[in-house]
Design a protein around this motif. Structure first.
Motif, PDB file in Angstrom:
ATOM      1  N   PRO A 342       6.035 -25.752 -14.564  1.00  0.00           N
ATOM      2  CA  PRO A 342       4.903 -26.494 -15.149  1.00  0.00           C
ATOM      3  C   PRO A 342       3.937 -27.015 -14.103  1.00  0.00           C
ATOM      4  O   PRO A 342       2.752 -27.239 -14.390  1.00  0.00           O
ATOM      5  N   ASP A 343       4.428 -27.217 -12.870  1.00  0.00           N
ATOM      6  CA  ASP A 343       3.595 -27.735 -11.789  1.00  0.00           C
ATOM      7  C   ASP A 343       3.974 -26.992 -10.510  1.00  0.00           C
ATOM      8  O   ASP A 343       5.170 -26.927 -10.174  1.00  0.00           O
ATOM      9  N   PRO A 344       3.018 -26.414  -9.761  1.00  0.00           N
ATOM     10  CA  PRO A 344       3.364 -25.646  -8.559  1.00  0.00           C
ATOM     11  C   PRO A 344       4.172 -26.451  -7.551  1.00  0.00           C
ATOM     12  O   PRO A 344       5.119 -25.932  -6.945  1.00  0.00           O
ATOM     13  N   ARG A 345       3.801 -27.719  -7.352  1.00  0.00           N
ATOM     14  CA  ARG A 345       4.557 -28.534  -6.395  1.00  0.00           C
ATOM     15  C   ARG A 345       5.992 -28.729  -6.871  1.00  0.00           C
ATOM     16  O   ARG A 345       6.943 -28.616  -6.084  1.00  0.00           O
ATOM     17  N   ALA A 346       6.165 -29.014  -8.160  1.00  0.00           N
ATOM     18  CA  ALA A 346       7.510 -29.178  -8.690  1.00  0.00           C
ATOM     19  C   ALA A 346       8.304 -27.880  -8.565  1.00  0.00           C
ATOM     20  O   ALA A 346       9.511 -27.890  -8.292  1.00  0.00           O
ATOM     21  N   GLY A 347       7.621 -26.747  -8.774  1.00  0.00           N
ATOM     22  CA  GLY A 347       8.302 -25.462  -8.634  1.00  0.00           C
ATOM     23  C   GLY A 347       8.805 -25.245  -7.220  1.00  0.00           C
ATOM     24  O   GLY A 347       9.928 -24.775  -7.006  1.00  0.00           O
ATOM     25  N   LEU A 348       7.976 -25.619  -6.211  1.00  0.00           N
ATOM     26  CA  LEU A 348       8.413 -25.481  -4.816  1.00  0.00           C
ATOM     27  C   LEU A 348       9.562 -26.429  -4.511  1.00  0.00           C
ATOM     28  O   LEU A 348      10.544 -26.039  -3.863  1.00  0.00           O
ATOM     29  N   GLU A 349       9.445 -27.684  -4.962  1.00  0.00           N
ATOM     30  CA  GLU A 349      10.509 -28.647  -4.684  1.00  0.00           C
ATOM     31  C   GLU A 349      11.835 -28.221  -5.317  1.00  0.00           C
ATOM     32  O   GLU A 349      12.897 -28.339  -4.691  1.00  0.00           O
ATOM     33  N   MET A 350      11.785 -27.719  -6.543  1.00  0.00           N
ATOM     34  CA  MET A 350      13.015 -27.271  -7.196  1.00  0.00           C
ATOM     35  C   MET A 350      13.626 -26.075  -6.470  1.00  0.00           C
ATOM     36  O   MET A 350      14.858 -25.959  -6.350  1.00  0.00           O
ATOM     37  N   LEU A 351      12.762 -25.191  -5.973  1.00  0.00           N
ATOM     38  CA  LEU A 351      13.274 -24.045  -5.224  1.00  0.00           C
ATOM     39  C   LEU A 351      13.993 -24.512  -3.959  1.00  0.00           C
ATOM     40  O   LEU A 351      15.107 -24.065  -3.657  1.00  0.00           O
TER      41      LEU A 351
END
Length: 639
Positions: A342-351
């Motif tokens: 849902p959010d690019p930053r959140a996607g990177l952090e989750m990765l």
């Protein structure tokens, strides 16, 4: 005077000024110097690698008033006119804008007329793949049999679209993408002449962004100079290109190695403040992880394409190879899923947190002892043969002792013996020192004692049918441990007398160094990894006090590059304590290379080992008594 962009101002005027494409330049230079000119040349490759530039230099070589050669004078009327784009007999045609058959026929109508000023009338057709089918058909006959005064130079970025009939009528040269190192070196030369101040990391950013195209690199350099007010600073170029600072990627990997989740989130926060493209961060992470894997596996194969070779080598020592492979696979899958977040930053952090959470924390040791198996009826009921029971041990004891042992694998025999013979309780006698433990007195659940290393010579392994009783086992074990005929470890059948007197495991001097020493004493030079593998296929052709010349067959030269040649020169110079110029040519190797010589020696030793086993009386007795079979293909040299 109006400003001229770098890509036009610094376009090469001679073959010597070209950056890269040596494989093309060598063929053209030799053809010009030896008067072996073809009537049609096709240059292929991506944009900005020098197709049109090479064609113009070739036209200048053909029409220079001094004569046809690979080095035009650059001063005569023809050379000056070609440089300025006003030479009458050089007809440059843009096939992208003149695709109709009428345009092609108009051009070909003038082929029959002799040149007005030059020696040859040269047709330079750019983006030739854009011609229509009718235009190709109109060109075919003329392209195959043009007049003697006509040369065709064709250039294209998409040779797959050319008809096979056109390809078969041309000499085809495929220009390669330029490496970042070569682009950076060329930019340094130009910027020093232009007196533009630069920071070297900024040039690496430009070299990588150019993606193999020198023209793109020069265009980006023009843009960067304007962006930085006449100078090239790393931060300015990075901001202009929108690329990620690799320092952040290195810090991410260091945080992984330290299992520091707080540091990971702090780095992502810093990237967010700089307005970074989070999907781009994952891509850059994959690039660095790939370079780490190369550094850990084949350090010599790591280039300096990003200007970070030493930092990668230092970082590779802090992360295990297994973790690097794990991070790479996770990042590869994570980049694919970034668009679903849902959010690019959140996607990177989750990765990143997922990579940290699933990081392998160690592997439980696997079982070390084999489980005992149940005895079969045949094993329990099999009688001990009378001959073996009464005569096996004396017969073996009477065999003559010889030099080097031959080791035959008998693991399955040992296991069968252990299963048949139960453990025996021995009376306690404190006055008797413990003696050797018999193999048939060890319980199957007890750990087997390690067999001592008896020698360092190459030994032989072979497969025999397993025994099923203690007596049979003892006979096989005695056959395993008895001395047998020695297997020579010296090189067999050398083409020349042995050079042991010259080298004899001592350092070889440059004075006595020869093709035979290079072949037969190759291990002395301690060439590591891929470099050693490549050098093992090289043959010494020429030696002087200051240079060494090697040949390598084309079939073994796929991985050879300039860095390998440079590294070979460094290591041989260090070995001989001399400043040597080393060159490696791709050519036939008429005699044996070190690799071929070593393989021949091993093959000959293996033949002798097989013959020794086949002729061995104990092996033959085993085969006769147990209806066994010796598999010659199972015989191997263990070292």
């Amino acid at each position: 005077m109006s400003y001229q962009v770098l890509a036009r101002k610094w376009r090469p005027k001679t073959f010597r000024e070209m950056a890269g494409q040596n494989h093309v330049l060598k063929a053209l230079i030799n053809a010009l110097d030896h008067d072996r000119l073809h009537h049609a040349y096709l240059f292929t490759g991506t944009r900005g690698v020098g197709k049109t530039t090479i064609a113009r230099i070739l036209a200048k070589c053909l029409n220079c008033e001094v004569g046809v050669s690979s080095e035009p004078c650059g001063q005569c009327h023809a050379c000056v006119a070609i440089n300025e784009g006003r030479f009458v007999d050089l007809l440059e045609v843009d096939a992208a804008s003149r695709t109709k058959v009428e345009d092609t026929r108009e051009i070909l109508d003038n082929v029959q007329y002799t040149p007005s000023q030059g020696r040859y009338k040269v047709y330079l057709i750019d983006e030739v793949h854009m011609l229509s089918s009718s235009s190709f058909n109109a060109l075919l006959k003329t392209l195959e049999e043009p007049p003697a005064h006509v040369k065709f130079l064709l250039a294209t970025t998409d040779p797959q679209k050319l008809p096979a009939t056109i390809l078969s009528r041309c000499l085809q040269f495929n220009l390669k993408n330029l490496t970042a190192e070569r682009i950076v070196d060329y930019l340094k030369t130009i910027l020093e002449k232009e007196m533009v101040h630069y920071e070297e990391p900024s040039l690496w950013l430009l070299g990588r962004a150019a993606d193999g195209s020198m023209r793109d690199a020069l265009s980006l350099t023009d843009q960067a100079i304007a962006f930085g007010s006449g100078k090239l600073a790393e931060n300015d170029v990075r901001q202009m290109l929108g690329t990620i600072d690799h320092g952040s990627v290195y810090r991410l990997i260091e945080a992984f190695a330290a299992s520091d989740g707080a540091a990971l989130l702090a780095i992502v926060a810093d990237l967010a403040e700089m307005g970074a493209d989070f999907a781009g961060v994952v891509s850059e992470l994959l690039v660095v992880l790939h370079r780490l894997a190369v550094a850990q596996t084949v350090a010599e194969g790591l280039d300096n394409s990003l200007g970070d070779r030493q930092r990668i080598i230092d970082l590779a020592a802090t992360v295990t190879a297994e973790d690097v492979q794990f991070y790479y696979q996770m990042a590869l899958a994570g980049r694919r899923d970034m668009g679903l977040a849902p959010d690019p930053r959140a996607g990177l952090e989750m990765l990143l947190l997922r990579m940290l959470a699933f990081k392998p924390q160690g592997v439980i040791d696997g079982p070390r002892q084999a489980l005992p198996r149940a005895k079969s009826a045949a094993e329990v009921a099999a009688p001990v043969k009378k001959l073996l029971a009464n005569e096996a041990e004396p017969a073996v004891a009477a065999l003559p002792a010889q030099a080097a042992p031959v080791n035959v694998e008998a693991a399955s025999v040992q296991q069968a013996s252990n299963l048949v013979q139960p453990p025996r309780a021995e009376p306690v006698n404190n006055s008797v020192q413990p003696g050797p433990v018999r193999s048939d007195s060890i319980a199957p659940w007890e750990e087997q004692p390690a067999t001592p290393e008896l020698h360092s010579e190459p030994v032989v392994s072979a497969s025999l049918a397993p025994a099923t009783t203690p007596a049979e086992t003892r006979l096989v074990e005695q056959a395993v441990n008895r001395p047998a005929a020695p297997v020579s470890t010296a090189p067999l059948s050398p083409e020349k007398p042995s050079i042991a007197a010259v080298a004899n495991s001592e350092k070889v001097s440059l004075t006595v160094f020869s093709e035979q020493i290079w072949r037969e004493q190759f291990e002395q030079f301690n060439l590591p990894g891929m470099l050693g593998s490549i050098a093992g296929h090289c043959q010494l052709i020429e030696k002087t006090e200051t240079s060494l010349v090697f040949n390598i067959d084309e079939s073994n030269a796929a991985l050879l590059n300039d860095r390998h040649i440079e590294r070979l020169g460094e290591m041989l110079s260090e070995y001989f304590a001399a400043n040597l110029q080393v060159s490696v040519h791709i050519a036939a190797t008429p005699t044996e290379t070190p690799a071929a010589y070593r393989q021949r020696c091993l093959d000959e030793r293996l033949v002798i080992a097989k013959e020794a086993l086949i002729a061995d009386p104990m092996v033959n007795r085993l085969i006769a008594e147990f209806d066994g079979v010796l598999d010659p293909e199972s015989v191997q040299l263990l070292s």
